[in-house]
Design a protein around this motif. Structure first.
Motif, PDB file in Angstrom:
ATOM      1  N   VAL A   1      -2.280  21.510  74.315  1.00  0.00           N
ATOM      2  CA  VAL A   1      -1.207  20.993  75.231  1.00  0.00           C
ATOM      3  C   VAL A   1       0.005  21.365  74.587  1.00  0.00           C
ATOM      4  N   LEU A   2       0.146  21.379  73.395  1.00  0.00           N
ATOM      5  CA  LEU A   2       1.407  21.825  72.477  1.00  0.00           C
ATOM      6  C   LEU A   2       1.343  23.512  72.791  1.00  0.00           C
ATOM      7  N   LEU A   3       0.363  23.930  72.753  1.00  0.00           N
ATOM      8  CA  LEU A   3       0.384  25.577  73.067  1.00  0.00           C
ATOM      9  C   LEU A   3       1.012  25.817  74.364  1.00  0.00           C
ATOM     10  N   GLY A   4       0.538  25.099  75.298  1.00  0.00           N
ATOM     11  CA  GLY A   4       0.924  25.442  76.763  1.00  0.00           C
ATOM     12  C   GLY A   4       2.555  24.973  76.895  1.00  0.00           C
ATOM     13  N   ILE A   5       2.735  24.194  76.207  1.00  0.00           N
ATOM     14  CA  ILE A   5       4.372  23.803  76.241  1.00  0.00           C
ATOM     15  C   ILE A   5       5.053  24.973  75.314  1.00  0.00           C
ATOM     16  N   GLY A   6       4.592  25.343  74.227  1.00  0.00           N
ATOM     17  CA  GLY A   6       5.248  26.292  73.486  1.00  0.00           C
ATOM     18  C   GLY A   6       5.506  27.593  74.038  1.00  0.00           C
ATOM     19  N   ILE A   7       4.100  27.893  74.752  1.00  0.00           N
ATOM     20  CA  ILE A   7       4.340  29.233  75.555  1.00  0.00           C
ATOM     21  C   ILE A   7       5.382  29.264  76.556  1.00  0.00           C
ATOM     22  N   GLU A   8       5.688  28.113  77.274  1.00  0.00           N
ATOM     23  CA  GLU A   8       6.742  27.892  78.253  1.00  0.00           C
ATOM     24  C   GLU A   8       8.044  28.186  77.636  1.00  0.00           C
ATOM     25  N   PHE A   9       8.304  27.521  76.604  1.00  0.00           N
ATOM     26  CA  PHE A   9       9.691  27.760  75.772  1.00  0.00           C
ATOM     27  C   PHE A   9       9.665  29.257  75.349  1.00  0.00           C
TER      28      PHE A   9
END
Length: 129
Positions: free
Chosen positions: A78-86
């Motif tokens: 989940v954090l990876l998905g958010i981080g990739i968006e940033f």
């Protein structure tokens, strides 16, 4: 708890874990490179986001023991998905940060982790012979 203790007792746990981590790395690379010139219907990329994260989470269910190890993997995805968006918004000129992509990623992770509640959770383990 060491990483090896977090894995299920598979025949070749290092190989399977390496392939999974390679898939995670591949996802990061694909998400940060320029998108291919395709004319897709608006919003259809959300299905791609869902499927990518569903497959990563469902395959993590095959590799990692249930409980805390699997929850940590899910949280990491989940954090990876958010981080990739940033990262797409901050580091690329050809991609934009989209909170709906992050939401689709998260729903994919949750759906993939839900496979731990089904008989399919030990499919790879059954290949052990």
């Amino acid at each position: 708890m060491t990483a090896a203790l977090c894995l299920k007792p598979l025949r070749r746990p290092v190989l399977w874990a390496s392939l999974w981590w390679l898939a995670v790395l591949g996802l990061v690379v694909v998400c940060l490179m320029p998108p291919p010139p395709l004319a897709l219907p608006a919003g259809s990329d959300k299905v791609e986001h869902f499927l990518a994260y569903f497959l990563l989470a469902a395959s993590a269910v095959q590799l990692y023991r249930g409980g805390r190890p699997l929850l940590w993997v899910g949280l990491g995805l989940v954090l990876l998905g958010i981080g990739i968006e940033f990262a797409q918004g901050a580091l690329t000129a050809t991609r934009v940060a989209d909170p709906f992509d992050a939401a689709a990623n998260t729903v994919g992770v949750l759906a993939g982790l839900a496979t731990a509640l089904t008989p399919l959770r030990d499919l790879l383990l059954r290949l052990k012979g």
